[in-house]
Motif scaffolding. Structure first.
Motif, PDB file in Angstrom:
ATOM      1  N   HIS A 204       0.370  -2.956   5.407  1.00 14.45           N
ATOM      2  CA  HIS A 204       0.357  -2.018   6.175  1.00 14.45           C
ATOM      3  C   HIS A 204      -0.328  -2.299   7.502  1.00 14.45           C
ATOM      4  O   HIS A 204       0.375  -1.208   8.716  1.00 14.45           O
ATOM      5  CB  HIS A 204      -0.805  -1.236   5.553  1.00 14.45           C
TER       6      HIS A 204
ATOM      7  N   ASP B 297       0.950  -1.068   0.036  1.00 10.65           N
ATOM      8  CA  ASP B 297      -0.002   0.096   0.250  1.00 10.65           C
ATOM      9  C   ASP B 297       0.812   0.821   0.325  1.00 10.65           C
ATOM     10  O   ASP B 297       2.075   1.372   0.730  1.00 10.65           O
ATOM     11  CB  ASP B 297      -0.645   0.431   0.967  1.00 10.65           C
TER      12      ASP B 297
ATOM     13  N   THR C  86       4.239   2.808   3.010  1.00 11.01           N
ATOM     14  CA  THR C  86       4.623   2.133   4.093  1.00 11.01           C
ATOM     15  C   THR C  86       5.908   1.704   3.664  1.00 11.01           C
ATOM     16  O   THR C  86       6.559   0.245   4.365  1.00 11.01           O
ATOM     17  CB  THR C  86       3.440   0.197   3.382  1.00 11.01           C
TER      18      THR C  86
ATOM     19  N   GLN D  76      -5.773  -1.845   0.170  1.00 13.25           N
ATOM     20  CA  GLN D  76      -5.563  -2.648   1.377  1.00 13.25           C
ATOM     21  C   GLN D  76      -4.506  -3.553   1.600  1.00 13.25           C
ATOM     22  O   GLN D  76      -5.447  -4.399   1.963  1.00 13.25           O
ATOM     23  CB  GLN D  76      -7.214  -2.443   1.643  1.00 13.25           C
TER      24      GLN D  76
END
Lengths: 489, 169
Positions: free
Chosen positions: A333, A157, A160, A310
């Motif tokens: 993440h 993501d 990160t 996500q």
């Protein structure tokens, strides 16, 4: 032939007129001898690339961010799209057409140009990947090792820590004599500036070529960026240097190509991407690898970047590029939020060719780490029940803390390979069993500082680990070492 | 049918320029829209006003010979429209605003040397200075005075600068 509109017009004797403009795509009437992928020039001096030819008109992908006027004239250049290359590009930030993005610092005229889009070299000129590509990030070098010439996808993501990892890999490789090529594809101006500043701060900008296209550039320029970067990487390879190329990021590149294809009325496929989106990326990534050249075995190691949403690894572009690369490193993440740096999930990351470049000791360490971390992950499930933990579980959890403290690279950029093994030997054994997290952090930082700054410390540490081929031997050799007296820490 | 085709060809042959073709196409569109709702006199008046002068006579003859059947007439107009749109355009950039005599002279030359089915798009571009630029089906040729002067200065730059320096000293 000089690439000037009037020159091209009189030399070739063909003219076209713009009849329709659809965003980046320009449809022209005329130019009867135009060829696919030919470079054309507008009367404003801007360039375009022929992408399709029909009976009545030709479709041109314009590289100008100013819209082309209907009725303006177009001439053929009778050339394919080429980019000027040379050693002068090192330390410069350029557009995909090879021009400096800072008008106050123009580039000197190039002696050589190369076509941007070429077929990848065949199998005859390729060699087996045998040399390790040190990234300077302990977690990667020990658990997900890379080889020179490998294509390793970096995905995760946004925000990160992917860019940090890429910059550290560049730092490590440049310190080992390689050249860096960083392609910034469709990012905003601030991000481009930040990358430039980071490279300057690390002191490696003079060994890096930055090819940039910002989000407000023409879609055609965004599309060209990774191909231009790869052409420059090939030039340095052919001139006797190993290259590390970063393509940041290919998901933006895919979106730009999708936009061009949909505007050009190409039939949309999955997620509206065109049917040849796989080929668009595969012909690019196949140009990286380990090659036999007149200067010996030289490699273009490629780190393409893809953003996930996500943490979804199953996206179309993500799975496409996973299948055409030699492994992937996944930035999680959740791990980033927990404070892990780098936030790499070692269980979801893969390296297909990196392990063959490791020494037996490194391979054993990698295996031991993976096995240990998997077991500890299972132990956490028991620990969450709140039941009293046995001594062996407590020891394992404490060891896990030490291991992650060793992997944590928030404060420093690069851990040389020899030092990684040395520190791991101390962490794995009982030498630092009683140290707290903060004590460990300070100790590791001190050792790193001493290793970087003092020749005798470097020699002593290298001496401790040289000749050791087994993990047990490494732990035994470092068990009774007195860090303070040995290293002056 | 053969008389109609002859009428077509006669009209198409009289069109000399792109501008005349546009006017004639506009005329066809207007007439086709008002067919059988206007009298013959009105039709003749429209022809005299809308049709380019060079094509008036041929158009009058063609309109007089039109059959009564509306579908056939519609077909005739469509055929004429297609024939006009099929004409190829030779664009000529010259330094002067061409008179009708100049256009006629140029058109006769093109008809004689190149053949039928080509009309002119004559554009006045003073930067040309003299001579002409030609564009035909994507091919470009420049025989202008401006180009000759530019080439002269480019090729003989050294000679010219030496001459000026010699005179200056």
């Amino acid at each position: 032939m000089r690439l000037d509109f009037n020159n091209c017009l009189s030399e070739i004797g063909e003219i076209g007129f713009v009849e329709r403009v659809v965003s980046s795509l320009v449809y022209i009437e005329g130019l009867p001898g135009v060829k696919p992928q030919e470079l054309v020039i507008f009367e404003t001096g801007e360039f375009g690339l022929v992408t399709a030819i029909s009976e009545s008109s030709s479709e041109i992908l314009s590289f100008s961010h100013i819209p082309v006027r209907v009725g303006s004239r177009v001439a053929r250049t009778n050339k394919l799209l080429e980019i000027p290359i040379g050693g002068d590009l090192l330390g410069k930030t350029i557009s995909p057409l090879g021009k400096s993005i800072d008008p106050s610092r123009p580039l000197p005229p190039a002696k050589e140009t190369r076509p941007i889009d070429i077929a990848p070299q065949g199998i005859g000129s390729r060699a087996k990947i045998s040399k390790a590509c040190e990234t300077g990030v302990s977690m990667v070098d020990l658990m997900i090792p890379l080889g020179k010439g490998q294509r390793e996808l970096v995905m995760g993501d946004q925000k990160t820590g992917k860019s940090k990892f890429l910059l550290r890999s560049l730092l490590s490789q440049i310190k080992n004599g390689a050249v860096g090529v960083y392609a910034v594809i469709g990012k905003n101006q601030l991000a481009i500036k930040q990358i430039e500043e980071e490279l300057t701060k690390m002191g490696i900008l003079s060994n890096v070529v930055l090819i940039v296209s910002s989000a407000d550039d023409a879609t055609g320029m965004i599309y060209l960026t990774p191909y231009a970067a790869m052409t420059i990487a090939e030039y340095f390879r052919d001139n006797g240097r190993d290259v590390l190329i970063v393509l940041d990021d290919l998901s933006m590149h895919a979106k730009a190509y999708r936009e061009i294809s949909l505007l050009g009325k190409r039939f949309p496929g999955r997620n509206s991407y065109p049917g040849d989106i796989f080929y668009t990326h595969s012909r690019l990534l196949e140009r990286a690898g380990n090659f036999r050249t007149s200067h010996g075995e030289l490699a273009i190691t490629c780190l393409p970047v893809v953003e996930t949403v996500q943490g979804d690894l199953t996206g179309y572009i993500q799975t496409n590029i996973m299948s055409m690369t030699d492994g992937h490193i996944f930035f999680d993440h959740d791990l980033f939020v927990e404070g892990r740096r780098p936030a790499i999930d070692p269980f979801l990351s893969v390296t297909r060719v990196g392990r063959q470049t490791q020494t037996p000791l490194q391979k054993e360490i990698g295996r031991a780490l993976i096995s240990f971390l998997r077991n500890v992950a299972r132990m956490h499930n028991f620990a969450s029940f709140g039941a009293e933990l046995g001594d062996h579980i407590k020891r394992a959890l404490e060891k896990e803390v030490r291991v992650f403290q060793f992997f944590d690279q928030t404060a420093y950029d690069r851990v040389p390979q020899a030092l990684q093994l040395f520190l791991f030997g101390l962490i794995w054994g009982d030498a630092w069993r009683d140290k707290s997290r903060s004590e460990l952090r300070i100790l590791i930082q001190k050792i790193l500082f001493m290793y970087d700054s003092k020749q005798e410390v470097r020699e002593r540490i290298d001496g401790h680990i040289s000749g050791i081929t087994r993990l047990d031997d490494l732990v035994k050799a470092l068990q009774d070492i007195n860090i303070s007296s040995e290293l002056g820490v | 049918m053969k008389e109609q085709d002859a009428g077509h060809n006669e009209i198409v042959d009289t069109i000399r320029t792109k501008e005349e073709r546009s006017r004639f196409l506009a005329f066809i569109e207007e007439l086709a829209g008002r067919l059988f709702r206007i009298s013959k006199e009105d039709a003749i008046r429209i022809i005299q006003v809308r049709v380019p002068e060079c094509a008036v006579a041929a158009t009058m003859r063609a309109v007089t010979d039109l059959p009564a059947d509306p579908e056939t007439v519609k077909g005739v107009f469509e055929k004429l429209e297609r024939a006009l749109l099929a004409l190829r355009i030779l664009r000529v950039d010259v330094a002067i605003s061409p008179t009708d005599a100049v256009i006629e002279h140029m058109f006769s030359w093109v008809r004689r040397e190149v053949g039928r089915g080509i009309i002119l798009d004559v554009i006045c571009d003073r930067t040309v200075l003299g001579g002409a630029r030609f564009v035909f089906e994507g091919r470009y040729r420049e025989y202008t005075l401006a180009k000759k002067i530019e080439k002269f200065f480019e090729n003989d730059r050294e000679y010219i600068s030496k001459k000026f320096l010699h005179h200056a000293s």
